[in-house]
Design an enzyme around this catalytic site. Structure first.
Site, PDB file in Angstrom:
ATOM      1  N   GLY A  88     -15.519  16.630  -3.969  1.00  0.00           N
ATOM      2  CA  GLY A  88     -15.097  15.152  -4.333  1.00  0.00           C
ATOM      3  C   GLY A  88     -14.322  14.892  -5.265  1.00  0.00           C
ATOM      4  N   GLY A 103     -19.579  15.023 -12.451  1.00  0.00           N
ATOM      5  CA  GLY A 103     -20.791  15.725 -12.518  1.00  0.00           C
ATOM      6  C   GLY A 103     -20.887  16.974 -13.667  1.00  0.00           C
ATOM      7  N   GLU A 109     -14.519  23.762 -11.196  1.00  0.00           N
ATOM      8  CA  GLU A 109     -13.979  23.264 -10.008  1.00  0.00           C
ATOM      9  C   GLU A 109     -12.498  23.569 -10.094  1.00  0.00           C
ATOM     10  OE1 GLU A 109     -17.092  19.640  -9.479  1.00  0.00           O
ATOM     11  OE2 GLU A 109     -15.302  19.069 -10.593  1.00  0.00           O
ATOM     12  N   LYS A 127     -12.874   5.330  -4.471  1.00  0.00           N
ATOM     13  CA  LYS A 127     -12.415   6.199  -5.328  1.00  0.00           C
ATOM     14  C   LYS A 127     -10.858   6.161  -5.412  1.00  0.00           C
ATOM     15  CE  LYS A 127     -16.741   8.290  -6.010  1.00  0.00           C
ATOM     16  NZ  LYS A 127     -16.714   9.634  -5.727  1.00  0.00           N
TER      17      LYS A 127
HETATM   18  C1  5RP Z   1     -18.179  16.793 -10.219  1.00  0.00           C
HETATM   19  C2  5RP Z   1     -17.151  16.239  -9.663  1.00  0.00           C
HETATM   20  C3  5RP Z   1     -17.479  15.245  -8.462  1.00  0.00           C
HETATM   21  O1  5RP Z   1     -16.723  15.747  -7.371  1.00  0.00           O
HETATM   22  C4  5RP Z   1     -17.276  14.009  -8.796  1.00  0.00           C
HETATM   23  O2  5RP Z   1     -18.035  13.229  -9.823  1.00  0.00           O
HETATM   24  C5  5RP Z   1     -17.532  12.927  -7.601  1.00  0.00           C
HETATM   25  O3  5RP Z   1     -18.917  13.041  -7.445  1.00  0.00           O
HETATM   26  P1  5RP Z   1     -19.749  11.982  -6.037  1.00  0.00           P
HETATM   27  O4  5RP Z   1     -19.240  13.053  -4.763  1.00  0.00           O
HETATM   28  O5  5RP Z   1     -21.088  12.305  -6.298  1.00  0.00           O
HETATM   29  O6  5RP Z   1     -19.142  10.626  -6.187  1.00  0.00           O
HETATM   30  O7  5RP Z   1     -16.024  16.281 -10.187  1.00  0.00           O
HETATM   31  O8  5RP Z   1     -17.791  17.527 -11.612  1.00  0.00           O
END
Ligand code: 5RP
Length: 231
Positions: A88, A103, A109, A127
């Protein structure tokens, strides 16, 4: 009708649709890179046991979810290559550059996204942005350097906020930087990652997504190539 309209605009339902659309891009028997976050969790839930050879997760949380599904977990050093990385994002611009790290898993990542042949980003339409930076830019920092990095960030016009009581899977800490309009993501990413004490900046400009699957009220949109995109 009212009920179904509600379901279509629920961000969770849109995340799930984008995540499920990504399953079709996972080749049988491949080594898969798997990100972190609620959208990626929907993706993990949809994976079938035995479909991939193994998965390289970007966090302990995703690792646990993969193991629960019976999917073999691989270390990046063991995996000869990563075919596809699915994750994501917190923001996506028109050229498929991203802000990630909401997150706190940004460092792993970025490492796995860089190792992968193809990076598929899965998001709901909230987003999508014209310019990165409304979402604060996460920085993973070495704990002892936190105040020093924060001072340097303020000197560069940002407002760093320490994510208290949070430690990354690498033992790092997070500063969320508010107040920047990121007009040149590649330049900003390089600049930030050049600051002593910064482990990783949550701007994915150099390694942007190859394909973005966007869940919206009219279904899942595929964005590829970064040309002629309007939102
Ligand atoms: C985690 C990330 C996630 O991909 C990003 O925060 C999006 O999170 P979500 O799918 O809960 O909206 O970069 O480090």
């Amino acid at each position: 009708m009212e009920k179904s309209q509600k379901r279509r605009v629920d961000p969770e339902a849109l995340k799930k649709e984008a995540a499920e659309a990504a399953l079709a891009y996972v080749p049988k028997g491949c080594v898969l890179g798997v990100g972190t976050g609620s959208t990626t969790m929907y993706f993990i839930r949809g994976l079938k046991k035995g479909w991939v050879r193994g998965a390289v997760p970007s966090s302990k949380e995703s690792e646990r979810a993969l193991r629960k599904k019976g999917i073999p977990v691989l270390d990046l050093n063991q995996a000869k290559k990563v075919s596809v990385y699915v994750d994501g994002a917190d923001e996506v611009d028109r050229r498929m550059r991203l802000i990630k790290g909401g997150g706190g898993a940004l460092t792993r990542e970025k490492i796995i996204a860089t190792a992968a042949n193809k990076f598929i980003c899965i998001v709901d339409e909230s987003k999508l942005v014209k310019r990165l930076g409304k979402f604060p830019v996460p920085l993973e920092v070495v704990p002892m350097a936190r105040d020093q990095v924060a001072k340097e960030i303020r000197r560069r016009g940002g407002r760093p906020v320490w994510r208290k009581n949070f430690m990354t899977d690498n033992g790092g800490e997070i500063l969320d930087v508010h107040g920047w309009r990121v007009t040149d993501p590649v330049k900003k990413e390089k600049e930030l990652e050049g600051i002593s004490g910064v482990i990783c900046a949550g701007i994915f400009g150099k390694r942007r997504a190859d394909l973005v699957l966007v869940g919206g009220p009219l279904g899942v949109r595929k964005i590829k190539g970064g040309r002629g995109i309007r939102w």
